[in-house]
Design a protein around this motif. Structure first.
Motif, mmCIF file in Angstrom:
data_model
loop_
_atom_site.group_PDB
_atom_site.id
_atom_site.type_symbol
_atom_site.label_atom_id
_atom_site.label_comp_id
_atom_site.label_asym_id
_atom_site.label_seq_id
_atom_site.Cartn_x
_atom_site.Cartn_y
_atom_site.Cartn_z
ATOM 1 N N ASP A 1 0.165 8.337 75.482
ATOM 2 C CA ASP A 1 0.965 8.851 76.357
ATOM 3 C C ASP A 1 2.283 8.119 76.734
ATOM 4 O O ASP A 1 3.308 8.702 76.967
ATOM 5 N N ASP B 1 -0.569 14.674 79.296
ATOM 6 C CA ASP B 1 -1.700 14.215 78.462
ATOM 7 C C ASP B 1 -1.952 14.943 77.320
ATOM 8 O O ASP B 1 -2.385 16.046 77.541
ATOM 9 N N LEU B 2 -1.586 14.481 76.108
ATOM 10 C CA LEU B 2 -1.870 15.227 74.876
ATOM 11 C C LEU B 2 -2.832 14.282 74.125
ATOM 12 O O LEU B 2 -2.916 13.129 74.659
ATOM 13 N N PRO B 3 -3.363 14.655 72.892
ATOM 14 C CA PRO B 3 -4.404 13.723 72.303
ATOM 15 C C PRO B 3 -3.471 12.229 71.910
ATOM 16 O O PRO B 3 -2.382 12.507 71.405
ATOM 17 N N GLY B 4 -4.235 11.289 72.021
ATOM 18 C CA GLY B 4 -3.548 10.073 71.908
ATOM 19 C C GLY B 4 -3.013 9.448 72.997
ATOM 20 O O GLY B 4 -2.913 9.948 74.282
ATOM 21 N N ASP C 1 -2.857 5.946 77.732
ATOM 22 C CA ASP C 1 -3.539 7.230 77.500
ATOM 23 C C ASP C 1 -3.796 7.615 78.757
ATOM 24 O O ASP C 1 -4.927 7.435 79.403
ATOM 25 N N LEU C 2 -2.940 8.888 79.405
ATOM 26 C CA LEU C 2 -3.338 9.308 80.616
ATOM 27 C C LEU C 2 -4.569 10.022 80.688
ATOM 28 O O LEU C 2 -5.386 9.941 81.760
ATOM 29 N N GLY C 3 -5.139 10.456 79.712
ATOM 30 C CA GLY C 3 -6.600 11.074 79.447
ATOM 31 C C GLY C 3 -7.557 10.117 79.833
ATOM 32 O O GLY C 3 -8.704 10.656 80.475
HETATM 33 CA CA LIG Z 1 -3.447 11.319 75.946
#
Ligand SMILES: [Ca+2]
Ligand SMILES: [Ca+2]
Length: 320
Positions: free
Chosen positions: A230, A225-228, A278-280
């Motif tokens: 994934d 998970d990075l910004p945006g 998005d994993l986030g």
């Molecule tokens: Ca993400």
């Protein structure tokens, strides 16, 4: 052509699926005999510990704050609250995502002596930061602990330069879909997007899921998970929606990353369209296994031989 008569009450079918998914997360907590020094028949080399003074609220002991759990089924232990000791209370254990927005596991056990411990019967998801807390209940009152976060077991990620799915873990098509859809090979979702051809019988490179169908893949490497966004799913034929689940283990538990996301964007030169996840959104830090489930939910038999989402490929956009 689809007619109004073809449109079923999708609600109950979706509802049944949701209930199934939640039931699979239902966890059972068991009291650990002997924890807290009471009632154990297990020999112990340690001298009998001095009883701990009990405070006004339960105190979280393990997993300690910000600690990484050593197992998928860690032991949760609290020091009891005063007047909520053995024979006086039950303890409700609850594990949620770090934000507290989604419950991962919960259950109740009778108070032990001085301390109360519990283990959930099924594994916690890997690659996540979770929060936990307890509420001690007597016949008429209750007291709550604070909340602490901990990291679950890290996902075993293999180094790979390829961001695409490597192997199929499992797949499922309903008997109706098997009888009517023409494109049923789960191996078609592996590797880079390569679908093409023309309908109805000359397509290639994808697997049509049909209502209720899914395919689970091992990426071998991990998405992080990075910004945006994934993870990208390539879907052929029309713009049918996809539901995506992620896990750090082939046996789950799987977390829903996105539900019924329409796959409508097409890259120049690519036959399939894609949808991004998005994993986030599910508070998943890293994942290696993805379950791609049909999100169209059109009842079988439909009016085509490619009913449901047609999965061409899965790509990690943020490789760990
Ligand atoms: Ca993400
Ligand atoms: Ca393909």
């Amino acid at each position: 052509m689809r007619t109004l008569q073809d449109s079923p009450p999708h609600f109950w079918m979706r509802r049944a699926r949701l209930v199934f998914l939640r039931a699979s997360l239902l966890l059972f907590v068991s009291a650990l005999p002997g924890c807290g020094g009471g009632g154990s028949s297990t020999p112990s080399p340690s001298p009998t510990p001095t009883p701990e003074p009990l405070g006004p609220t339960p105190v979280l002991i393990t997993p300690a704050a910000n600690e990484q759990a050593a197992s998928d089924t860690p032991t949760f232990t609290v020091r009891n609250a005063l007047n909520y000791d053995q024979g006086q209370a039950t303890y409700d254990f609850k594990v949620t995502t770090a934000s507290g927005q989604r419950e991962i596991a919960s259950g109740s056990v009778p108070a032990g002596l001085g301390r109360t411990s519990a283990i959930f019967a099924t594994a916690l998801p890997r690659g996540m930061t979770l929060a936990w807390s307890v509420v001690a209940r007597s016949a008429s009152t209750e007291v709550a602990s604070t909340t602490a976060t901990f990291r679950t077991v890290a996902v075993a990620c293999q180094a790979s330069a390829s961001p695409f799915a490597k192997t199929v873990v499992d797949s499922f098509l309903t008997a109706c879909t098997i009888a009517h859809n023409h494109y049923q090979d789960p191996q078609a979702v592996l590797g880079p997007p390569d679908a093409g051809g023309s309908g109805p019988d000359s397509y290639f490179g994808f697997m049509s899921l049909g209502e209720g169908g899914y395919v689970t893949v091992d990426m071998q490497s991990c998405a992080q998970d990075l910004p945006g966004v994934d993870v990208r799913v390539y879907q052929s034929v029309s713009q049918e929606p996809v539901t995506l689940f992620a896990s750090g283990s082939p046996t789950g538990p799987f977390q829903e990353i996105g539900s019924r996301v329409r796959c409508g964007t097409r890259l120049p030169g690519t036959f399939s369209r894609y949808c991004d996840f998005d994993l986030g959104a599910a508070e998943v830090s890293e994942a290696r296994y993805f379950r791609i489930q049909d999100g169209e939910l059109f009842p079988c038999p439909g009016d085509t031989v490619t009913e449901g989402a047609d999965i061409d490929a899965i790509e990690i956009l943020h490789l760990k």
